[in-house]
Design a protein around this motif. Structure first.
Motif, short mmCIF file in Angstrom:
data_model
loop_
_atom_site.label_atom_id
_atom_site.label_comp_id
_atom_site.label_asym_id
_atom_site.label_seq_id
_atom_site.Cartn_x
_atom_site.Cartn_y
_atom_site.Cartn_z
N ARG A 173 -15.50 22.94 -13.97
CA ARG A 173 -15.16 22.49 -12.61
C ARG A 173 -16.23 22.99 -11.65
N PRO A 174 -17.31 22.20 -11.47
CA PRO A 174 -18.37 22.64 -10.55
C PRO A 174 -17.88 22.93 -9.14
N GLY A 175 -16.83 22.23 -8.71
CA GLY A 175 -16.30 22.49 -7.38
C GLY A 175 -15.79 23.91 -7.24
N ASP A 222 -18.76 26.30 -7.11
CA ASP A 222 -19.38 26.31 -5.79
C ASP A 222 -18.57 27.14 -4.80
N ARG A 271 -25.63 18.26 -5.93
CA ARG A 271 -25.49 19.46 -5.12
C ARG A 271 -25.08 19.10 -3.68
N SER A 294 -21.48 18.21 -3.59
CA SER A 294 -20.63 19.40 -3.68
C SER A 294 -20.56 20.10 -2.32
N ARG A 351 -18.27 18.20 -0.09
CA ARG A 351 -16.87 18.39 -0.45
C ARG A 351 -16.33 19.66 0.18
#
Length: 328
Positions: free
Chosen positions: A134-136, A139, A313, A316, A319
Motif C-alpha cells: 500500500r504505497p499510500g 507515503d 509520486r 500520491s 492524494r
C-alpha cells in the motif's frame, strides 16, 4: 424573640481546591532516570538501566497526571524502584522529547495520538505481496517520520514471493534506505542501520513486522513476557508498543499493525517534505499554487511531462493533500 436566620448563618464547608497547597513543589532531585518500555492501561513499565531484567512498574503522579507518556519517553521515578513483585513507583517527570511519531484517528480529526517518543529511525515494514503493498500508507508514514524528526527506512518483506523492484524504483528517488528481506535471509544490512540507535517498526497488519523483530531480538518473547509480568497482563500479541534491547546495542520498538494512518495533526505545509523528489520542482510554482489537480500553471505537472518527476509520486502527493483537506 428568636432572630430570623439569613444566609450569613449558614456554614458552608469550602470545596477542595485543585491548587497545590504550596507554591514550593518538590524538585525530586533523588528521582531515578528511566525509559518507558511498555504502557498498559495506566501502568508504565520502565527500565532504569540498560539491563532488560530490571523493569519497574509505575503510575503517573501529581502534576504528571495530565501529561502524555508513551513508549520511548525518558522519565524520572520516585518511590519503590526495586522492580520486585508488587512494587510500584511514581512517575514525576518527563524529559523533553527529541522526536515523536504521531498519528490521528483520521485526516479530519486534529487530535494527535503520540505513538513513540525519542526514536531515531522509523522502519516502515511493507510486504511485496500477501497483503499487497500500500504505497499510500508508506507515503503517510514518510510524512509522519519527517514531521516528527525521525529518519525513514523502508523494509520490504516476503521478497521470495514477489518481485520488489517496482517498489524499490518508486522510492529510490527519495534517497532513504530501501532494504529487502525474506525468511532466513541475512539481516546484517538492517542491523547496521539499527545498532546503537532507537528504531520503531511500523506497518500494516500481516506484513511480518513482529516476525522480523523476533529475528532481530532472539530473546524478544522472553523480554516481552517480563514486561507483561510487571503489569500483570497476558503475553504480548502486538496490541501495544513495546521496546526491546538489541543484542549488539540499540533499541527496537515493536508497534501494533495498523489499518490507517491519519495526518490531521501534520501541518499541510510540511506534507511536501516527504516528497523530496518533487520539492525542487514545486519551488517553480506560482505563489498560492495548491498542487491539488493537474493544471498548466503547476510546475509539478510540467516536471512530469518533461520526465523530471514521477507521475505516481505526484499522484500520491495529491492524494495526501486532498485527504488533508487543506492546500499547501
Amino acid at each position: 424573640m428568636a432572630r430570623e436566620l439569613d444566609e450569613d448563618d449558614v456554614r458552608v464547608r469550602p470545596g477542595r481546591s485543585s491548587r497545590p497547597r504550596t507554591r514550593e513543589r518538590p524538585d525530586h532531585a533523588e528521582a531515578v532516570p528511566a525509559v518507558v518500555v511498555g504502557v498498559d492501561r495506566g501502568r508504565y513499565t520502565c527500565r532504569p538501566g540498560p539491563t532488560p531484567q530490571r523493569l519497574v512498574a509505575a503510575v503517573r503522579g501529581g502534576s504528571m497526571r495530565r501529561t502524555s507518556v508513551v513508549v520511548g519517553d525518558r522519565v524520572a521515578l520516585v518511590g519503590d524502584v526495586s522492580g520486585t513483585s508488587g512494587a510500584l513507583a511514581r512517575l514525576v517527570r518527563r524529559e523533553e522529547r527529541t522526536s515523536v511519531l504521531r498519528r490521528t484517528p483520521d485526516d479530519t480529526d486534529p487530535a494527535e495520538r503520540p505513538i513513540v517518543a525519542n526514536a531515531d529511525i522509523l522502519v516502515i515494514v511493507c510486504s511485496v505481496t500477501d497483503p499487497v503493498p500500500r504505497p499510500g500508507l508508506i507515503d503517510r508514514c514518510l510524512v509522519a517520520a519527517y514531521d516528527g524528526g525521525l529518519s525513514p527506512v523502508l523494509c520490504l518483506t516476503k521478497t521470495d514471493l514477489a518481485d520488489p523492484a517496482p517498489l524499490i524504483e518508486l522510492y529510490r528517488p527519495l534517497g532513504f534506505p530501501v532494504l529487502t528481506t525474506q525468511p532466513d535471509c541475512d539481516l546484517d544490512p538492517l542491523l547496521a542501520l539499527l545498532t546503537d540507535r532507537v528504531s520503531v517498526f511500523f506497518g500494516h497488519s500481516g506484513v511480518g513486522k513482529s516476525s522480523l523483530v523476533n529475528r532481530l531480538v532472539p530473546a524478544a518473547d522472553l523480554a516481552i513476557g517480563e514486561v507483561n509480568a510487571v503489569t500483570g497482563r497476558g503475553r504480548h500479541t502486538s496490541s501495544a508498543a513495546v521496546a526491546l534491547l538489541l543484542p549488539g546495542g540499540g533499541t527496537v520498538i515493536d508497534t501494533p499493525g495498523v489499518r490507517s494512518f491519519g495526518l490531521g495533526a501534520v501541518a499541510p505545509n510540511r506534507v511536501l517534505r516527504a516528497f523530496s523528489d518533487l520539492a525542487a520542482a514545486a519551488e517553480h510554482c506560482q505563489p498560492g499554487c495548491e498542487h491539488l489537480a493537474p493544471s498548466p500553471d503547476c510546475a509539478l505537472d510540467s516536471a512530469v511531462r518533461d520526465g523530471e518527476a514521477d507521475a505516481a509520486r505526484l499522484a500520491s502527493l495529491r492524494r495526501l493533500l486532498a485527504a488533508r483537506g487543506t492546500p499547501l
